[in-house]
Write an enzyme that holds these catalytic residues in place. Sequence first.
Site, PDB file in Angstrom:
ATOM      1  CD  GLU B 158      39.331  31.812  97.342  1.00 29.29           C
ATOM      2  OE1 GLU B 158      38.549  30.949  97.808  1.00 29.29           O
ATOM      3  OE2 GLU B 158      40.562  31.667  97.308  1.00 29.29           O
ATOM      4  CD  GLU B 299      42.343  30.755 104.604  1.00 28.40           C
ATOM      5  OE1 GLU B 299      43.269  31.366 105.167  1.00 28.40           O
ATOM      6  OE2 GLU B 299      41.807  29.755 105.101  1.00 28.40           O
TER       7      GLU B 299
END
Lengths: 332, 332
Positions: B158, B299
Amino acid sequence: PDPALDDAIRAVIDGKTKPLGALGRIETLAARLARLQGTTAPRMERCTLTIFAADHGIAAEGVSAFPQEVTVQMALNFLAGGAAANVFARTLGVQLRVVDAGMAEPVDHPALVQRRMGPGTANSAVAPAMSPETLAEALASGRALGADGDADACAFGEMGIANTSAATLVIHKLSGLPIATLTGRGTGLDDAGLSAKRAVLERAAARTGALPPEAALAEYGGFEIAMMAGAMIGAAQARRAVIVDGFIATAAAMAAQAIAPGCEAAFVFAHRSDEAGHAAALEHLGARPLLDLNLRLGEGTGALLAWPLLRAAAAMMTDMASFESAGVAGKT
Amino acid sequence: PDPALDDAIRAVIDGKTKPLGALGRIETLAARLARLQGTTAPRMERCTLTIFAADHGIAAEGVSAFPQEVTVQMALNFLAGGAAANVFARTLGVQLRVVDAGMAEPVDHPALVQRRMGPGTANSAVAPAMSPETLAEALASGRALGADGDADACAFGEMGIANTSAATLVIHKLSGLPIATLTGRGTGLDDAGLSAKRAVLERAAARTGALPPEAALAEYGGFEIAMMAGAMIGAAQARRAVIVDGFIATAAAMAAQAIAPGCEAAFVFAHRSDEAGHAAALEHLGARPLLDLNLRLGEGTGALLAWPLLRAAAAMMTDMASFESAGVAGKT
């Protein structure tokens, strides 16, 4: 020590598109690899695993749960590609070779690297495992094997029934850590077997007093431990990352560091093994390993599992964008 | 639960050429992957990383060290291949895609997967982050994204400035863990910023009472957290391994498990993040992650670093020799 290089490495890492320090131990690892190679752009493309196999006279004292013939059987398993180390090496893109450092029986196989120091060591519970001359030869063979080729990182593994006993004795003599702390179940001793092993090792250790590093290796080391220590020195002096596996590899690393101070700059400790003495040995060295997966197999399996982390760390240095290059805003 | 399969899996693992249990957590992982795929020969060849990017109305409360425009800037960095997640994914052979789940500004890029739920959520300190209808749409989009393709394992990442705030509130409402325990520095708040963030989150949490899982997500979740929760459900129901990244992914995993009980059978927790609340959230879930590398980037970077362990575990099941096949002697 090169403060200008250290500053440059820090600046590269801190300029990457991520919050300061957000890649944690990957950043620390990247900085170490960069320092080792003397560049802000370290390369971690090729890794090799060298497995040293040898037998141990101390096996005659009943210190292992498995019979001695398993050393040769497992060497054949490595050569046939069926062991855990082969499977992990293939999966992770690591090239593997097997060295006969002195198994009880010679093995005739075209892929086996022949560096036999003898048909196993003498029983170190009653006599020196090897002569000083043999140790010197094992170290020299190891240095050459660690320095050859063009790998960026070298992992080292071992196979040798009873070699947790040899490693325990070597670490004890090098570190002063007690035999009781260092003795573990190896391949799976039960409680009675563990007690008996500890008694054998206490007796073996009492055979000598304090010893300099080479003498400790000659008195108690296996051929594979001595050769691995040499290989670690050779690889470190060639400025390759040395990925240190478990308990036995840590004995070799401790010896290498004592014999050639400074080579520890190349050491990356891969994992904390479940073998009882490993945590204490790591702590003695001030080493914090990358992984903690309850492994206790040896063969270099833990070192192999750490290799992708070295690759990722180096790639962070060379391939990741900076705030500047990517046009990303910094902290407010 | 299939006891016959469990026995078969155990027998395969214990028959491999290694002392019983010597591969530790790799064995446990291999057994889980085998159970998930309903076979003693699990396949772990392909992994994908899907990164969900979205913005958060609560950023207006000053809860992040970075400005909101960094969400879009980092999405562009992902699309250009320059972020840490890209570098790790390339190094480890993982295919990466980026989904706009609702960033503040739309981005026009051919490779960006458009699933915009709006221009960021509402500020959950003062109002519900999204409507129940929007949540349902985000979950459904996520389910479809988790189920498509043919990966053996799905990692999810994310990007979203202020999303540790959203994750803290979601985990708080789902688990009952205190806001004070869960609130961390995110991308790098100082002590004053951390206190202020905690006060904002206490105020936001006090806006509602106890909430069922969907309501907790709608009241406080980011679009990326909701969509990731859906994707985890979709991937788990397709019997793929779901590699759970850090603090924000754990919020999504907790929500997924609450919404679709049983999907946790597919979850492999990759690492323990340095974000303050992650350890408590993992403990609440009874999860012991594979890695502990002081990462706090998100991420999906931690999930990527765990992928080689899944590959090695599956390869152990399928490619490693048995005592019988290799002719290796067992314990004495």
